[in-house]
Design a protein around this motif. Structure first.
Motif, PDB file in Angstrom:
ATOM      1  N   ARG A 168       0.812  -1.212   0.000  1.00 50.77           N
ATOM      2  CA  ARG A 168       0.000   0.000   0.000  1.00 50.77           C
ATOM      3  C   ARG A 168       0.844   1.259   0.000  1.00 50.77           C
ATOM      4  O   ARG A 168       0.579   2.191  -0.721  1.00 50.77           O
ATOM      5  N   GLY A 169       1.848   1.341   0.831  1.00 55.47           N
ATOM      6  CA  GLY A 169       2.677   2.531   0.926  1.00 55.47           C
ATOM      7  C   GLY A 169       3.647   2.400   2.071  1.00 55.47           C
ATOM      8  O   GLY A 169       3.875   1.310   2.590  1.00 55.47           O
ATOM      9  N   VAL A 170       4.224   3.526   2.479  1.00 53.48           N
ATOM     10  CA  VAL A 170       5.183   3.560   3.578  1.00 53.48           C
ATOM     11  C   VAL A 170       4.522   4.250   4.761  1.00 53.48           C
ATOM     12  O   VAL A 170       3.940   5.327   4.604  1.00 53.48           O
ATOM     13  N   GLY A 171       4.600   3.622   5.923  1.00 53.82           N
ATOM     14  CA  GLY A 171       4.028   4.203   7.132  1.00 53.82           C
ATOM     15  C   GLY A 171       5.120   4.555   8.123  1.00 53.82           C
ATOM     16  O   GLY A 171       6.247   4.074   8.021  1.00 53.82           O
ATOM     17  N   THR A 172       4.766   5.404   9.076  1.00 59.68           N
ATOM     18  CA  THR A 172       5.706   5.773  10.138  1.00 59.68           C
ATOM     19  C   THR A 172       5.107   5.349  11.471  1.00 59.68           C
ATOM     20  O   THR A 172       3.973   5.700  11.794  1.00 59.68           O
ATOM     21  N   TYR A 173       5.881   4.569  12.236  1.00 60.07           N
ATOM     22  CA  TYR A 173       5.448   4.094  13.542  1.00 60.07           C
ATOM     23  C   TYR A 173       6.069   4.977  14.621  1.00 60.07           C
ATOM     24  O   TYR A 173       7.273   4.928  14.861  1.00 60.07           O
ATOM     25  N   GLU A 174       5.242   5.802  15.254  1.00 61.09           N
ATOM     26  CA  GLU A 174       5.608   6.627  16.397  1.00 61.09           C
ATOM     27  C   GLU A 174       6.953   7.342  16.243  1.00 61.09           C
ATOM     28  O   GLU A 174       7.731   7.419  17.193  1.00 61.09           O
ATOM     29  N   ASP A 175       7.249   7.866  15.094  1.00 62.91           N
ATOM     30  CA  ASP A 175       8.517   8.553  14.824  1.00 62.91           C
ATOM     31  C   ASP A 175       9.733   7.697  15.163  1.00 62.91           C
ATOM     32  O   ASP A 175      10.822   8.221  15.411  1.00 62.91           O
ATOM     33  N   ILE A 176       9.539   6.368  15.174  1.00 64.38           N
ATOM     34  CA  ILE A 176      10.637   5.452  15.465  1.00 64.38           C
ATOM     35  C   ILE A 176      11.098   4.748  14.190  1.00 64.38           C
ATOM     36  O   ILE A 176      12.293   4.630  13.941  1.00 64.38           O
ATOM     37  N   TYR A 177      10.124   4.274  13.391  1.00 61.69           N
ATOM     38  CA  TYR A 177      10.437   3.551  12.157  1.00 61.69           C
ATOM     39  C   TYR A 177       9.600   4.062  11.003  1.00 61.69           C
ATOM     40  O   TYR A 177       8.423   4.381  11.184  1.00 61.69           O
ATOM     41  N   ARG A 178      10.203   4.107   9.819  1.00 60.24           N
ATOM     42  CA  ARG A 178       9.461   4.157   8.560  1.00 60.24           C
ATOM     43  C   ARG A 178       9.487   2.721   8.064  1.00 60.24           C
ATOM     44  O   ARG A 178      10.550   2.099   8.027  1.00 60.24           O
ATOM     45  N   LEU A 179       8.317   2.190   7.681  1.00 61.33           N
ATOM     46  CA  LEU A 179       8.304   0.795   7.276  1.00 61.33           C
ATOM     47  C   LEU A 179       7.230   0.522   6.252  1.00 61.33           C
ATOM     48  O   LEU A 179       6.280   1.295   6.088  1.00 61.33           O
ATOM     49  N   THR A 180       7.416  -0.598   5.564  1.00 62.93           N
ATOM     50  CA  THR A 180       6.454  -1.027   4.567  1.00 62.93           C
ATOM     51  C   THR A 180       6.514  -2.533   4.396  1.00 62.93           C
ATOM     52  O   THR A 180       7.528  -3.162   4.711  1.00 62.93           O
TER      53      THR A 180
END
Length: 145
Positions: free
Chosen positions: A114-126
């Protein structure tokens, strides 16, 4: 009793294409072989087991993938696993540069689900669908230090 994860094994449709994908992401090939015989029939629980295999390792030496392509019996195609299905889910890797890793994946025809998400300003992930339908998670730590 001490225990250590040895590797994660994944059956693939095309061993060479899958090796190319993971080595382009930074893993290295530790070894390759073709295996068959009574010992593999016994260990795997599959009569006539004959497969081409490759062992790949992460640069830090702590993670290993065993990839195998069946010669016999014929591989069984299944629907690609969905992220919410019970069973083997995905393989995950930390990367220094998510955008660069996604460019490499795209050269292999692999794009985010779907895309790239950011988890609590800790990780960018997909999550992306890799060779043979493998779900691969790529994550970049944002607070490097």
């Amino acid at each position: 009793m001490p225990i250590k994860l040895e590797n994660v094994a994944i059956a693939v449709r095309d061993l060479e294409a899958t090796i190319a994908f993971f080595t382009d992401l930074g893993l290295s090939v530790m070894g390759r072989d073709t295996v068959s015989g009574e010992w593999t029939d016994t260990a795997v629980g599959l009569d006539g087991n004959h497969a081409k295999i490759a062992m790949l390792q992460t640069p830090d030496g702590n993670g290993r993938l065993e990839l195998f392509e069946y010669i016999h019996p014929d591989a069984i195609e299944t629907e690609p696993t969905l992220p919410n299905e019970i069973g083997m889910h995905r393989v995950a890797f930390s990367v220094d540069d998510l955008d660069a890793a996604l460019e490499i994946a795209a050269r292999h025809g692999c794009t985010p689900l779907r895309g790239v998400g950011t988890y609590e300003d800790i990780y960018r992930l997909t999550y992306l669908r890799g060779p043979s339908g493998i779900i691969v998670m790529l994550a970049e730590e944002l607070q490097k230090g």
